[in-house]
Design an enzyme around this catalytic site. Structure first.
Site, PDB file in Angstrom:
ATOM      1  N   HIS A 242       9.078  22.106 -10.027  1.00 46.09           N
ATOM      2  CA  HIS A 242       7.553  21.874 -10.070  1.00 46.09           C
ATOM      3  C   HIS A 242       7.042  20.404 -10.614  1.00 46.09           C
ATOM      4  O   HIS A 242       6.081  19.667 -10.145  1.00 46.09           O
ATOM      5  CB  HIS A 242       6.931  22.750 -11.157  1.00 46.09           C
ATOM      6  CG  HIS A 242       7.520  22.415 -12.527  1.00 46.09           C
ATOM      7  ND1 HIS A 242       8.964  22.974 -12.870  1.00 46.09           N
ATOM      8  CD2 HIS A 242       6.973  21.808 -13.593  1.00 46.09           C
ATOM      9  CE1 HIS A 242       8.911  22.726 -14.149  1.00 46.09           C
ATOM     10  NE2 HIS A 242       7.838  21.785 -14.689  1.00 46.09           N
ATOM     11  N   ASP A 243       7.971  19.636 -11.073  1.00 49.43           N
ATOM     12  CA  ASP A 243       7.556  18.213 -11.664  1.00 49.43           C
ATOM     13  C   ASP A 243       8.625  17.034 -10.642  1.00 49.43           C
ATOM     14  O   ASP A 243       8.948  16.018 -11.392  1.00 49.43           O
ATOM     15  CB  ASP A 243       8.031  17.918 -13.164  1.00 49.43           C
ATOM     16  CG  ASP A 243       6.817  18.342 -14.073  1.00 49.43           C
ATOM     17  OD1 ASP A 243       5.657  18.468 -13.331  1.00 49.43           O
ATOM     18  OD2 ASP A 243       7.251  18.671 -15.062  1.00 49.43           O
TER      19      ASP A 243
ATOM     20  N   LYS B 173       7.762  13.425 -10.654  1.00 49.70           N
ATOM     21  CA  LYS B 173       7.944  12.408 -11.481  1.00 49.70           C
ATOM     22  C   LYS B 173       8.887  11.228 -11.233  1.00 49.70           C
ATOM     23  O   LYS B 173       8.943  10.467 -11.779  1.00 49.70           O
ATOM     24  CB  LYS B 173       8.502  13.076 -12.864  1.00 49.70           C
ATOM     25  CG  LYS B 173       7.325  13.894 -13.604  1.00 49.70           C
ATOM     26  CD  LYS B 173       7.882  14.677 -14.991  1.00 49.70           C
ATOM     27  CE  LYS B 173       6.747  15.094 -15.504  1.00 49.70           C
ATOM     28  NZ  LYS B 173       7.164  15.899 -16.855  1.00 49.70           N
TER      29      LYS B 173
ATOM     30  N   HIS C  29       2.041  12.239  -9.885  1.00 47.59           N
ATOM     31  CA  HIS C  29       3.323  13.031  -9.601  1.00 47.59           C
ATOM     32  C   HIS C  29       3.014  14.335  -8.928  1.00 47.59           C
ATOM     33  O   HIS C  29       3.876  14.995  -8.171  1.00 47.59           O
ATOM     34  CB  HIS C  29       4.087  13.134 -10.938  1.00 47.59           C
ATOM     35  CG  HIS C  29       3.613  14.387 -11.764  1.00 47.59           C
ATOM     36  ND1 HIS C  29       2.565  14.396 -12.463  1.00 47.59           N
ATOM     37  CD2 HIS C  29       4.241  15.646 -11.709  1.00 47.59           C
ATOM     38  CE1 HIS C  29       2.367  15.488 -13.128  1.00 47.59           C
ATOM     39  NE2 HIS C  29       3.189  16.309 -12.526  1.00 47.59           N
TER      40      HIS C  29
ATOM     41  N   HIS D  92       0.367  22.974  -9.676  1.00 47.25           N
ATOM     42  CA  HIS D  92       0.346  23.424 -10.927  1.00 47.25           C
ATOM     43  C   HIS D  92      -0.272  22.892 -12.078  1.00 47.25           C
ATOM     44  O   HIS D  92      -0.260  23.131 -13.258  1.00 47.25           O
ATOM     45  CB  HIS D  92       2.169  23.615 -11.431  1.00 47.25           C
ATOM     46  CG  HIS D  92       2.578  22.124 -11.912  1.00 47.25           C
ATOM     47  ND1 HIS D  92       2.747  21.064 -10.782  1.00 47.25           N
ATOM     48  CD2 HIS D  92       3.161  21.940 -12.887  1.00 47.25           C
ATOM     49  CE1 HIS D  92       3.629  20.105 -11.329  1.00 47.25           C
ATOM     50  NE2 HIS D  92       3.647  20.316 -12.755  1.00 47.25           N
ATOM     51  N   HIS D  93      -0.971  21.844 -11.850  1.00 51.04           N
ATOM     52  CA  HIS D  93      -1.919  21.013 -12.812  1.00 51.04           C
ATOM     53  C   HIS D  93      -3.424  21.327 -12.349  1.00 51.04           C
ATOM     54  O   HIS D  93      -4.130  20.762 -13.135  1.00 51.04           O
ATOM     55  CB  HIS D  93      -1.619  19.582 -12.947  1.00 51.04           C
ATOM     56  CG  HIS D  93      -0.435  19.181 -13.527  1.00 51.04           C
ATOM     57  ND1 HIS D  93      -0.224  19.455 -15.176  1.00 51.04           N
ATOM     58  CD2 HIS D  93       0.852  18.857 -13.236  1.00 51.04           C
ATOM     59  CE1 HIS D  93       0.954  18.781 -15.387  1.00 51.04           C
ATOM     60  NE2 HIS D  93       1.574  18.615 -14.334  1.00 51.04           N
TER      61      HIS D  93
ATOM     62  N   ASP E 122       4.723  26.882 -17.556  1.00 49.08           N
ATOM     63  CA  ASP E 122       5.072  25.273 -17.852  1.00 49.08           C
ATOM     64  C   ASP E 122       4.612  24.807 -18.959  1.00 49.08           C
ATOM     65  O   ASP E 122       4.989  24.102 -19.955  1.00 49.08           O
ATOM     66  CB  ASP E 122       4.832  24.518 -16.673  1.00 49.08           C
ATOM     67  CG  ASP E 122       4.907  23.003 -16.936  1.00 49.08           C
ATOM     68  OD1 ASP E 122       6.255  22.663 -17.278  1.00 49.08           O
ATOM     69  OD2 ASP E 122       4.269  22.149 -16.422  1.00 49.08           O
TER      70      ASP E 122
END
Length: 238
Positions: A82-83, A86, A111, A137-138, A166
């Site tokens: 998911h990240d 970054k 990101h 997801h944000h 998360d």
């Protein structure tokens, strides 16, 4: 008859070998994804167990909302990425211990799209799913999230699930910019953000099955900077 039995056994052996080969491919894929995810997390001074917990909790939530076995497996495998975006964020922003300036926050929010772009040319369901999770997801249930301001069920169920687990895991564990939060306060945060940040139905399921999620955190807990889970004192209900 003996020849027919011989042909049958040869076919069975071939089928069994193919099953083992497919399983080996799946396990290799899983290990590579976790390793890549852990590298990204370690760069941002977070622990490898974070991505493992997010994957496991996402899979559990997928089961609770009624996703099929194949979808649950896909979600659990893709969630640790998911990240991944970054990797494209400068250290000066990624590792900053204090609050972001508006400009730094904009850089950090990139990101989500970076993660989507990493996988956009793939034809594999796993990586397309990882890109979708990364980009969504944000997002927030009320439309106030980023990068696209999606609202409610416009957000893919995978993005809604990973967004919730998360955040919960991030709150319960120390980060470079904050200490760990007691687990009862983490649960209260989910309740406070029910229908705002998070899908209300997912919050309800999390609360109803909270001990199962806590068990994953305990099984994959970090050695330091974690507030232990005390399920006896987490009695909040929706």
């Amino acid at each position: 008859e003996r020849d027919l039995v011989g042909v049958f056994m040869a076919n069975v052996r071939t089928a069994y070998d193919n099953i083992l080969l497919n399983q080996e491919i799946i396990e290799t894929q899983r290990e590579m994804i976790l390793t890549l995810s852990e590298v990204v997390e370690s760069r941002s001074k977070e622990t490898a167990n974070h991505v493992k917990r997010v994957g496991r909790m996402a899979g559990l939530m997928g089961e609770l909302v009624g996703l099929g076995p194949d979808e649950v497996s896909l979600l659990e495998l893709a969630a640790p990425l998911h990240d991944i975006g970054k990797i494209g964020i400068p250290d000066s922003v990624l590792l900053k211990p204090g609050p972001f300036s508006p400009e730094e926050r904009s850089v950090m929010q990139c990101h989500a799209n970076i993660g989507r772009d990493i996988f956009k040319s793939s034809q594999r369901a796993l990586f397309l799913t990882a890109g979708e999770i990364s980009s969504q997801h944000h997002e927030k249930w009320d439309g106030s999230g980023y990068p696209r301001g999606l609202q409610g069920e416009e957000i893919h169920i995978y993005g809604r699930i990973v967004g919730l687990v998360d955040v919960f895991d991030a709150l319960a564990h120390a980060r470079v910019y904050k200490p760990a939060m007691p687990v009862d306060e983490c649960v209260q945060y989910l309740l406070d953000q029910r229908g705002r940040h998070f899908d209300p139905h997912l919050v309800d399921l999390f609360i109803e099955h909270k001990n199962e999620f806590f068990a994953i955190i305990e099984e994959l807990r970090d050695e330091v900077d974690v507030v232990p889970v005390d399920t006896d004192h987490v009695l909040l209900e929706v």
